[in-house]
Design a protein around this motif. Structure first.
Motif, mmCIF file in Angstrom:
data_model
loop_
_atom_site.group_PDB
_atom_site.id
_atom_site.type_symbol
_atom_site.label_atom_id
_atom_site.label_comp_id
_atom_site.label_asym_id
_atom_site.label_seq_id
_atom_site.Cartn_x
_atom_site.Cartn_y
_atom_site.Cartn_z
ATOM 1 N N LEU A 6 0.846 -1.184 0.000
ATOM 2 C CA LEU A 6 0.000 0.000 0.000
ATOM 3 C C LEU A 6 0.885 1.239 0.000
ATOM 4 O O LEU A 6 1.756 1.377 0.840
ATOM 5 C CB LEU A 6 -0.876 -0.028 1.254
ATOM 6 C CG LEU A 6 -1.911 1.074 1.366
ATOM 7 C CD1 LEU A 6 -2.971 0.866 0.321
ATOM 8 C CD2 LEU A 6 -2.525 1.059 2.743
ATOM 9 N N SER A 7 0.668 2.110 -0.958
ATOM 10 C CA SER A 7 1.532 3.291 -1.023
ATOM 11 C C SER A 7 1.050 4.332 -0.024
ATOM 12 O O SER A 7 -0.117 4.354 0.377
ATOM 13 C CB SER A 7 1.515 3.878 -2.433
ATOM 14 O OG SER A 7 0.209 4.252 -2.770
ATOM 15 N N ASN A 8 1.976 5.193 0.360
ATOM 16 C CA ASN A 8 1.630 6.192 1.372
ATOM 17 C C ASN A 8 0.576 7.153 0.869
ATOM 18 O O ASN A 8 -0.267 7.620 1.644
ATOM 19 C CB ASN A 8 2.880 6.974 1.776
ATOM 20 C CG ASN A 8 3.847 6.090 2.533
ATOM 21 O OD1 ASN A 8 3.451 5.045 3.029
ATOM 22 N ND2 ASN A 8 5.093 6.510 2.613
ATOM 23 N N CYS A 9 0.606 7.479 -0.416
ATOM 24 C CA CYS A 9 -0.363 8.471 -0.888
ATOM 25 C C CYS A 9 -1.768 7.902 -0.862
ATOM 26 O O CYS A 9 -2.729 8.615 -0.541
ATOM 27 C CB CYS A 9 0.013 8.981 -2.270
ATOM 28 S SG CYS A 9 -0.123 7.788 -3.569
ATOM 29 N N GLU A 10 -1.905 6.607 -1.137
ATOM 30 C CA GLU A 10 -3.244 6.029 -1.057
ATOM 31 C C GLU A 10 -3.732 6.026 0.384
ATOM 32 O O GLU A 10 -4.885 6.352 0.676
ATOM 33 C CB GLU A 10 -3.228 4.584 -1.580
ATOM 34 C CG GLU A 10 -3.078 4.470 -3.079
ATOM 35 C CD GLU A 10 -2.901 3.037 -3.523
ATOM 36 O OE1 GLU A 10 -1.901 2.405 -3.152
ATOM 37 O OE2 GLU A 10 -3.774 2.545 -4.251
ATOM 38 N N ASP A 12 -2.775 8.003 2.814
ATOM 39 C CA ASP A 12 -3.066 9.372 3.256
ATOM 40 C C ASP A 12 -4.384 9.847 2.703
ATOM 41 O O ASP A 12 -5.156 10.519 3.398
ATOM 42 C CB ASP A 12 -1.955 10.323 2.795
ATOM 43 C CG ASP A 12 -0.658 10.048 3.515
ATOM 44 O OD1 ASP A 12 0.398 10.422 2.996
ATOM 45 O OD2 ASP A 12 -0.730 9.433 4.606
ATOM 46 N N PHE A 13 -4.630 9.488 1.444
ATOM 47 C CA PHE A 13 -5.901 9.935 0.875
ATOM 48 C C PHE A 13 -7.085 9.358 1.639
ATOM 49 O O PHE A 13 -8.023 10.067 1.980
ATOM 50 C CB PHE A 13 -6.040 9.546 -0.599
ATOM 51 C CG PHE A 13 -7.467 9.619 -1.019
ATOM 52 C CD1 PHE A 13 -8.204 8.486 -1.243
ATOM 53 C CD2 PHE A 13 -8.099 10.845 -1.095
ATOM 54 C CE1 PHE A 13 -9.544 8.558 -1.564
ATOM 55 C CE2 PHE A 13 -9.435 10.928 -1.412
ATOM 56 C CZ PHE A 13 -10.159 9.783 -1.648
ATOM 57 N N LEU A 16 -7.539 11.016 4.948
ATOM 58 C CA LEU A 16 -8.039 12.383 4.816
ATOM 59 C C LEU A 16 -9.513 12.391 4.443
ATOM 60 O O LEU A 16 -10.312 13.159 4.984
ATOM 61 C CB LEU A 16 -7.234 13.092 3.716
ATOM 62 C CG LEU A 16 -7.390 14.603 3.683
ATOM 63 C CD1 LEU A 16 -6.800 15.186 4.937
ATOM 64 C CD2 LEU A 16 -6.704 15.167 2.461
ATOM 65 N N LYS A 22 -15.886 11.540 3.517
ATOM 66 C CA LYS A 22 -16.090 11.285 2.096
ATOM 67 C C LYS A 22 -15.529 9.915 1.758
ATOM 68 O O LYS A 22 -14.627 9.423 2.419
ATOM 69 C CB LYS A 22 -15.334 12.329 1.263
ATOM 70 C CG LYS A 22 -15.894 13.700 1.328
ATOM 71 C CD LYS A 22 -15.057 14.594 0.460
ATOM 72 C CE LYS A 22 -15.023 15.990 1.048
ATOM 73 N NZ LYS A 22 -13.879 16.755 0.575
ATOM 74 N N ARG A 23 -16.067 9.330 0.690
ATOM 75 C CA ARG A 23 -15.530 8.049 0.217
ATOM 76 C C ARG A 23 -15.264 8.140 -1.266
ATOM 77 O O ARG A 23 -15.942 8.867 -1.981
ATOM 78 C CB ARG A 23 -16.534 6.923 0.476
ATOM 79 C CG ARG A 23 -16.705 6.629 1.944
ATOM 80 C CD ARG A 23 -17.803 5.649 2.150
ATOM 81 N NE ARG A 23 -17.249 4.321 2.323
ATOM 82 C CZ ARG A 23 -17.908 3.336 2.922
ATOM 83 N NH1 ARG A 23 -19.113 3.533 3.361
ATOM 84 N NH2 ARG A 23 -17.366 2.154 3.053
ATOM 85 N N LEU A 24 -14.310 7.381 -1.739
ATOM 86 C CA LEU A 24 -13.883 7.500 -3.127
ATOM 87 C C LEU A 24 -14.986 7.083 -4.102
ATOM 88 O O LEU A 24 -15.090 7.620 -5.191
ATOM 89 C CB LEU A 24 -12.644 6.638 -3.352
ATOM 90 C CG LEU A 24 -11.993 6.813 -4.722
ATOM 91 C CD1 LEU A 24 -11.688 8.268 -4.979
ATOM 92 C CD2 LEU A 24 -10.743 5.991 -4.800
ATOM 93 N N ASP A 25 -15.813 6.125 -3.712
ATOM 94 C CA ASP A 25 -16.855 5.731 -4.650
ATOM 95 C C ASP A 25 -18.134 6.528 -4.449
ATOM 96 O O ASP A 25 -19.175 6.166 -4.982
ATOM 97 C CB ASP A 25 -17.141 4.225 -4.539
ATOM 98 C CG ASP A 25 -17.226 3.778 -3.088
ATOM 99 O OD1 ASP A 25 -17.242 4.651 -2.209
ATOM 100 O OD2 ASP A 25 -17.260 2.568 -2.847
ATOM 101 N N LEU A 212 -9.371 -1.027 -0.284
ATOM 102 C CA LEU A 212 -8.431 0.019 0.094
ATOM 103 C C LEU A 212 -8.699 0.493 1.512
ATOM 104 O O LEU A 212 -7.785 0.671 2.325
ATOM 105 C CB LEU A 212 -8.574 1.187 -0.899
ATOM 106 C CG LEU A 212 -7.551 2.293 -0.815
ATOM 107 C CD1 LEU A 212 -6.166 1.722 -0.924
ATOM 108 C CD2 LEU A 212 -7.787 3.293 -1.936
#
Lengths: 453, 240
Positions: A6-10, A12-13, A16, A22-25, A212
């Motif tokens: 798992l990358s740090n940016c994922e 962190d997103f 956040l 909020k959710r990505l989908d 995720l």
């Protein structure tokens, strides 16, 4: 295979986004993904899709002896398989910790809560009871396999029909599917689970996490309830500390969700019953939505298949004519007949195939020596260690090697002369010391066979 | 790409028939073969994947097929995730069967004293130096002259998406309409790795994430449909 890290940016997103609810989908905090339930043509087969997570459940039953401690109760068995098909991180064979935890949860949720009536599964107390076995396979892992598995198990158990049995005194009659309609299981209630994922030290939660979100979450709470607001199981994992009112709030949310899910399952079951009654096609192929990629405008492309057609014609032209097979059948005696002349087996022979149970004879006529020789050459190309399916040797008679995989007890060796004397299959062993006898010996070794090119 | 001309679909094992006089392909012919095509022992060009044959004048051929698993190819630029740090190299996951190794010294301006500041889980945009089926792949963050040239750590608030390989190739075609329409609505910095990973950075994290989600869904839609999706995107962004 190792899972993609798992990358740090994922990470962190996700953190956040959760903080801002909020959710990505695009879902809300308490929203479930779209649930799709499809039943197969067989009773007890069910596929559940929770977003992209897919799970298949199959229920089967058989008669077994009951447990000594509970002689008049049937047996319920649950098995959840996480194979590499679902996710590359899963290992085949050895059950990971997660798989063991999920299996245990399934048992607690469905068996301990007595959702299926086991007393009605008893046929003869102390001797024969039904064992109802539910196998659940994860087909794709996009988070929250547990919920999908529980939905699938419940739907499959409700969909399942077992053969009808009547007991009259000492007599037990088990009706086949053709004689009497199979009977559904007695289901008292449907325990369904709701998974909550916790973030930011328990201050934020999400219902039905995706893959995720699951990788980022700090802890998980699983609430198993039925639609009557009865709590069946509660499991908190991940080492997170929850407050009392948090747990209560989660169970309130769970009761609402479970109600919705139960309704969805009931509707799917009714649709299936309706479809079967009307004689419409039912089954997975019909109920699963056709996954099509549709575009607003499609470009027509002419595909040139002349080359393929020309090549196909060439192949057909060069192909040999199929051999004329005479349909002559020679009766050699009772229970013994011969069709054809016993040529060399031109099919690729498998190691484990029980050799010619259908063929009654393995007689090799004298005239087919050449055919046999060809086979011999093939055999020689294989290494010494490899399995030899057909070996023709001149051996002393009475040497019979039994193949391991065959279900026959004895191997008959027939010769051309003695075919008339064969009385029945499996009862006589021919002894013949003639040189003309070709003994066909089937051997099996444990080592893999190298195929000659 | 409105082609109504003949489209050649090849299955694995079929030989490539070239149109003009190159009927028998001699090894002396200067052909550039892209993914999905291979020369066999006889010198003929054989397809190894199922897909549509594409051509770029004068002599570049390749096959467009659908794939999600990445097989490393030397010279390609890929986005890697740092999986582990050891004494003198990083282990980077590029989506292949083995982790790739990235030496500490393979960065611009790196010396034995001056180490790159990468942590486990960071993203790096690298180039494959060694990639064959017998060894673990090796990646570097410099070109042959020692300059970074865009390679290196992808820092800042961005978002990573995983897509199929042919989608990434589509994004990398010059003048890609997808990227053009996306950047008209939400200007962002996009890095496309050939291993099916795309990294986006916009003014704030949330627009980047939504744009990334949109890109993920536009794998199968045409450009015109995407314009309507972009309208939804602007509404989404306006709300947040």
């Amino acid at each position: 295979m190792k899972e993609t890290p798992l990358s740090n940016c994922e990470r962190d997103f996700v953190l956040l986004a959760v903080r801002e609810k909020k959710r990505l989908d695009g879902r809300q905090t308490y929203d479930y993904r779209k649930v799709r339930i499809a039943f197969g043509t067989e009773y007890g087969c069910c596929v559940v899709e929770l977003g992209k997570t897919r799970v298949l459940a199959q229920v089967s039953c058989e008669l077994v002896s009951p447990k000594p401690s509970r002689p008049s109760e049937g047996v319920l068995f649950f098995n959840l398989e996480l194979s590499p098909m679902a996710s590359p991180g899963f290992e085949q064979g050895r059950q990971s910790e997660m798989a063991i935890e999920m299996n245990r949860l399934l048992e607690r949720c469905l068996r301990s809560s007595r959702s299926v009536d086991t007393e009605s599964l008893c046929v003869i107390s102390g001797e024969k009871v039904w064992q109802v076995r539910t196998d659940i396979h994860a087909l794709n892992h996009d988070g929250n396999i547990m919920d999908a598995a529980v939905i699938a198990a419940n739907a499959a158990l409700a969909h399942f029909r077992r053969p009808d049995v009547t007991v009259q005194g000492e007599e037990v009659t088990l009706y086949s599917v053709e004689d009497r309609d199979p009977v559904p299981l007695t289901i008292h209630h449907m325990p369904l689970t709701t998974t909550f994922a916790f973030f930011h030290e328990g201050s934020r939660l999400l219902v039905d996490p995706t893959r995720l979100e699951e990788r980022v979450m700090e802890g998980r709470l699983l609430v198993a309830m039925n639609k009557h607001r009865e709590l069946c199981a509660l499991q908190a994992s991940g080492g997170i500390r929850l407050l009392q009112d948090q747990v209560l709030r989660c169970s309130h949310v769970a009761s609402v969700k479970v109600l919705e899910l139960t309704e969805i399952i009931q509707r799917a079951l009714e649709n299936d019953v309706q479809a079967r009654k009307e004689g419409r096609c039912c089954g997975l192929a019909e109920s699963l939505p056709v996954q099509r990629v549709t575009v607003a405008c499609a470009h027509d492309a002419v595909v040139n298949n002349e080359e393929a057609r020309r090549r196909a014609d060439e192949v057909v032209k060069c192909a040999e004519e199929p051999a004329d097979t005479e349909g002559a059948v020679y009766h050699r005696g009772p229970h013994t007949a011969q069709v054809g002349e016993g040529l060399v087996n031109s099919w690729v022979v498998d190691d484990n195939e029980p050799k010619s149970e259908e063929e009654q004879e393995e007689a090799m006529d004298d005239g087919d020596l050449e055919g046999v020789k060809v086979e011999n050459e093939e055999v020689e190309e294989l290494s010494d260690d490899s399995v030899v399916i057909l070996e023709t040797q001149h051996r002393a008679p009475n040497v019979v090697q039994l193949s391991d995989g065959s279900e026959e007890d004895e191997v008959i060796i027939l010769s051309g002369k003695d075919l008339m004397n064969v009385s029945s299959k499996g009862c006589t062993k021919e002894t013949n010391s003639s040189d003309d006898v070709m003994e066909v010996i089937i051997t099996e070794t444990k080592k893999p066979r190298k195929r000659s090119k | 790409m409105a082609e109504t001309a003949n489209v050649v679909v090849l299955m694995p094992g079929e030989t490539l028939q070239l149109p003009n006089s190159e009927a028998s392909l001699t090894p002396a012919q200067e052909l550039v073969l892209g993914p999905g095509l291979r020369r066999d022992d006889g010198g003929t060009v054989v397809a190894t994947k199922a897909g549509v044959l594409r051509r770029r004048d004068p002599n570049v051929y390749w096959i467009d097929s659908h794939q999600k698993r990445y097989v490393p190819v030397r010279g390609e630029m890929v986005i890697g995730i740092v999986a582990a740090k050891s004494v003198d190299l990083f282990k980077v996951d590029i989506g292949s069967s083995e982790h790739a190794s990235l030496s500490y010294l393979a960065f611009e301006g790196a010396t034995k004293r001056n180490r790159p500041n990468l942590q486990v889980g960071d993203l790096v945009f690298t180039r494959l130096l060694v990639a064959n089926k017998d060894m673990e792949p090796e990646v570097v963050c410099v070109d042959s002259a020692g300059r970074a040239n865009g390679l290196g750590q992808l820092s800042g608030d961005g978002f990573l998406i995983h897509t199929s390989l042919e989608f990434c190739r589509r994004l990398l075609t010059p003048g890609c309409p997808l990227i053009a329409s996306l950047s008209a609505v939400c200007p962002c910095e996009i890095t496309v790795g050939m291993n099916g990973r795309v990294w986006l950075r916009a003014k704030a994290l949330w627009p980047a994430a939504v744009a990334a989600a949109l890109l993920e869904r536009s794998n199968c839609i045409e450009t015109e449909q995407m314009k309507s999706q972009l309208q939804n995107l602007t509404d989404c962004l306006a709300n947040f």
